[in-house]
Design a protein around this motif. Structure first.
Motif, PDB file in Angstrom:
ATOM      1  N   SER A 197       3.746 -12.393  14.845  1.00  0.00           N
ATOM      2  CA  SER A 197       5.057 -12.751  14.485  1.00  0.00           C
ATOM      3  C   SER A 197       5.345 -11.782  13.526  1.00  0.00           C
ATOM      4  O   SER A 197       4.660 -11.305  12.800  1.00  0.00           O
ATOM      5  CB  SER A 197       4.922 -14.190  13.959  1.00  0.00           C
ATOM      6  OG  SER A 197       6.002 -14.304  13.253  1.00  0.00           O
ATOM      7  N   PRO A 257      -3.700 -14.993  13.293  1.00  0.00           N
ATOM      8  CA  PRO A 257      -2.217 -14.492  13.164  1.00  0.00           C
ATOM      9  C   PRO A 257      -2.291 -12.992  12.838  1.00  0.00           C
ATOM     10  O   PRO A 257      -2.999 -12.553  12.151  1.00  0.00           O
ATOM     11  CB  PRO A 257      -1.908 -15.160  11.759  1.00  0.00           C
ATOM     12  CG  PRO A 257      -2.999 -16.197  11.718  1.00  0.00           C
ATOM     13  CD  PRO A 257      -4.395 -15.843  12.367  1.00  0.00           C
ATOM     14  N   ASN A 305       5.811 -16.987  17.071  1.00  0.00           N
ATOM     15  CA  ASN A 305       6.116 -18.019  16.397  1.00  0.00           C
ATOM     16  C   ASN A 305       7.066 -19.187  16.675  1.00  0.00           C
ATOM     17  O   ASN A 305       7.163 -20.229  15.969  1.00  0.00           O
ATOM     18  CB  ASN A 305       6.721 -17.358  14.977  1.00  0.00           C
ATOM     19  CG  ASN A 305       7.841 -16.682  15.348  1.00  0.00           C
ATOM     20  OD1 ASN A 305       7.723 -15.539  15.931  1.00  0.00           O
ATOM     21  ND2 ASN A 305       9.004 -17.093  14.638  1.00  0.00           N
ATOM     22  N   ARG A 306       7.568 -18.958  18.081  1.00  0.00           N
ATOM     23  CA  ARG A 306       8.771 -19.959  18.408  1.00  0.00           C
ATOM     24  C   ARG A 306       9.115 -19.699  19.884  1.00  0.00           C
ATOM     25  O   ARG A 306       8.572 -18.782  20.368  1.00  0.00           O
ATOM     26  CB  ARG A 306       9.949 -19.896  17.545  1.00  0.00           C
ATOM     27  CG  ARG A 306      10.577 -18.615  17.568  1.00  0.00           C
ATOM     28  CD  ARG A 306      11.801 -18.840  16.498  1.00  0.00           C
ATOM     29  NE  ARG A 306      12.379 -17.354  16.329  1.00  0.00           N
ATOM     30  CZ  ARG A 306      13.721 -17.179  16.985  1.00  0.00           C
ATOM     31  NH1 ARG A 306      14.401 -17.798  17.528  1.00  0.00           N
ATOM     32  NH2 ARG A 306      14.164 -16.047  16.663  1.00  0.00           N
ATOM     33  N   LYS A 320       6.135 -17.614   9.331  1.00  0.00           N
ATOM     34  CA  LYS A 320       6.747 -18.595  10.540  1.00  0.00           C
ATOM     35  C   LYS A 320       6.112 -18.961  11.441  1.00  0.00           C
ATOM     36  O   LYS A 320       6.503 -19.751  12.388  1.00  0.00           O
ATOM     37  CB  LYS A 320       7.850 -17.312  11.166  1.00  0.00           C
ATOM     38  CG  LYS A 320       8.983 -17.074  10.451  1.00  0.00           C
ATOM     39  CD  LYS A 320       9.970 -16.418  11.365  1.00  0.00           C
ATOM     40  CE  LYS A 320      11.351 -15.717  10.667  1.00  0.00           C
ATOM     41  NZ  LYS A 320      11.825 -14.816  11.805  1.00  0.00           N
ATOM     42  N   LEU A 321       4.678 -18.675  11.559  1.00  0.00           N
ATOM     43  CA  LEU A 321       4.080 -19.322  12.771  1.00  0.00           C
ATOM     44  C   LEU A 321       3.561 -20.722  12.318  1.00  0.00           C
ATOM     45  O   LEU A 321       3.058 -20.994  11.381  1.00  0.00           O
ATOM     46  CB  LEU A 321       2.643 -18.234  12.679  1.00  0.00           C
ATOM     47  CG  LEU A 321       2.439 -17.020  13.227  1.00  0.00           C
ATOM     48  CD1 LEU A 321       1.130 -16.479  13.063  1.00  0.00           C
ATOM     49  CD2 LEU A 321       2.700 -17.368  14.934  1.00  0.00           C
ATOM     50  N   GLU A 376       5.637 -19.308  21.400  1.00  0.00           N
ATOM     51  CA  GLU A 376       4.730 -20.471  20.845  1.00  0.00           C
ATOM     52  C   GLU A 376       4.224 -21.234  22.019  1.00  0.00           C
ATOM     53  O   GLU A 376       2.958 -21.607  21.745  1.00  0.00           O
ATOM     54  CB  GLU A 376       5.783 -21.349  19.678  1.00  0.00           C
ATOM     55  CG  GLU A 376       4.892 -22.607  19.244  1.00  0.00           C
ATOM     56  CD  GLU A 376       5.675 -23.426  18.651  1.00  0.00           C
ATOM     57  OE1 GLU A 376       7.011 -23.028  18.212  1.00  0.00           O
ATOM     58  OE2 GLU A 376       5.254 -24.478  18.377  1.00  0.00           O
TER      59      GLU A 376
END
Ligand SMILES: NC(=O)c1ccc[n+]([C@@H]2O[C@H](COP(=O)([O-])OP(=O)(O)OC[C@H]3O[C@@H](n4cnc5c(N)ncnc54)[C@H](OP(=O)(O)O)[C@@H]3O)[C@@H](O)[C@H]2O)c1
Length: 221
Positions: free
Chosen positions: A37, A53, A14-15, A42-43, A19
């Motif tokens: 995630s 996801p 997610n980050r 948050k994705l 990501e």
């Protein structure tokens, strides 16, 4: 090896580097990406039908088990999720040290144990474990984190030997300083996550086992 038409699972997607690994995989024409995630909301919106996801907190055995059932066609497992709690040996909070050890070491072992039976049934299986340049020399201000990554490095070497019998390569990635939330507030020069992600994928394609994907990491080494 190349990523074309491969199915990849990435934790902590997610980050940050996770990501960026998703985005770099999309550039590589992969078939499917299980973008994992802890919280699906948050994705980022990747706006690509190849993204699936998956809710996955790697500290939860139940969620890992569920992920193995949902992601049966995974070929490449990228263990990226990790935590960094700062602190020195004598002033750091031991609870934080234990947390980093739990996530970076034990939970990553649980991911490998759960997913080897999955990936070994598929073609071209492999594992990529994101460790750190701190495995070579402990950063005393991040002492517990460095030790947790050194532990992950060591167990990944053992996994590499054990899994060679099944022809499953284990890549160990040791980044230096990457511009993510993990280094928030730092003024040092850092590599952009997308550049490091592209570098990781191209080194995996070159079948490099121990990867230092960024310039600062290579200088530190
Ligand atoms: N940045 C660097 O300079 C650097 C250098 C060397 C190695 N690394 C390693 O690279 C990896 C990615 O780091 P980053 O810089 O991208 O850090 P980051 O921006 O802090 O991202 C960490 C990721 O891990 C996820 N995560 C944390 N605990 C988790 C759990 N229990 N289950 C599932 N996901 C969890 C986070 O999810 P949430 O958003 O839900 O918290 C987030 O997606 C880490 O293993 C880190 O140790 C980073």
């Amino acid at each position: 090896m190349n990523f074309n038409d491969k199915t990849v699972l990435i934790t902590g997607a997610n980050r940050g580097i996770g990501e960026a690994l998703v985005r770099a995989c999309l550039e590589k024409q992969v078939k499917k990406i299980y973008a994992c995630s802890r919280q699906l909301e948050k994705l980022p919106q990747f706006n690509d039908s190849r993204i699936v996801p998956i809710m996955l907190d790697i500290s939860s055995r139940e969620q890992i088990e569920q992920a193995t059932l949902l992601c049966k066609d995974t070929q490449i497992l990228i263990n990226n999720a990790g935590t960094l709690n700062p602190g020195s040996v004598f002033e750091g909070d031991l609870i934080s040290f234990k947390h980093d050890m739990k996530i970076n070491y034990f939970s990553t072992i649980e991911m490998m144990r759960a997913f080897v039976p999955v990936i070994e049934k598929n073609t071209d299986p492999r594992i990529v474990n994101i460790c750190s340049i701190a495995i070579y020399v402990n950063f005393p201000f991040n002492a517990g984190y460095s030790a947790s990554k050194a532990a992950l490095y060591s167990i990944s070497q053992a996994a590499r030997i054990e899994l060679s019998q099944k022809n499953i390569p284990v890549h160990i990635v040791n980044p230096g300083a990457i511009d993510t939330d993990m280094n928030k507030g730092s003024t040092m020069e850092m590599t952009a996550p997308i550049d490091v992600a592209r570098s990781i994928l191209s080194e995996v394609e070159r079948e490099i086992e121990d990867i230092i994907p960024d310039k600062i990491g290579r200088e530190m080494y």
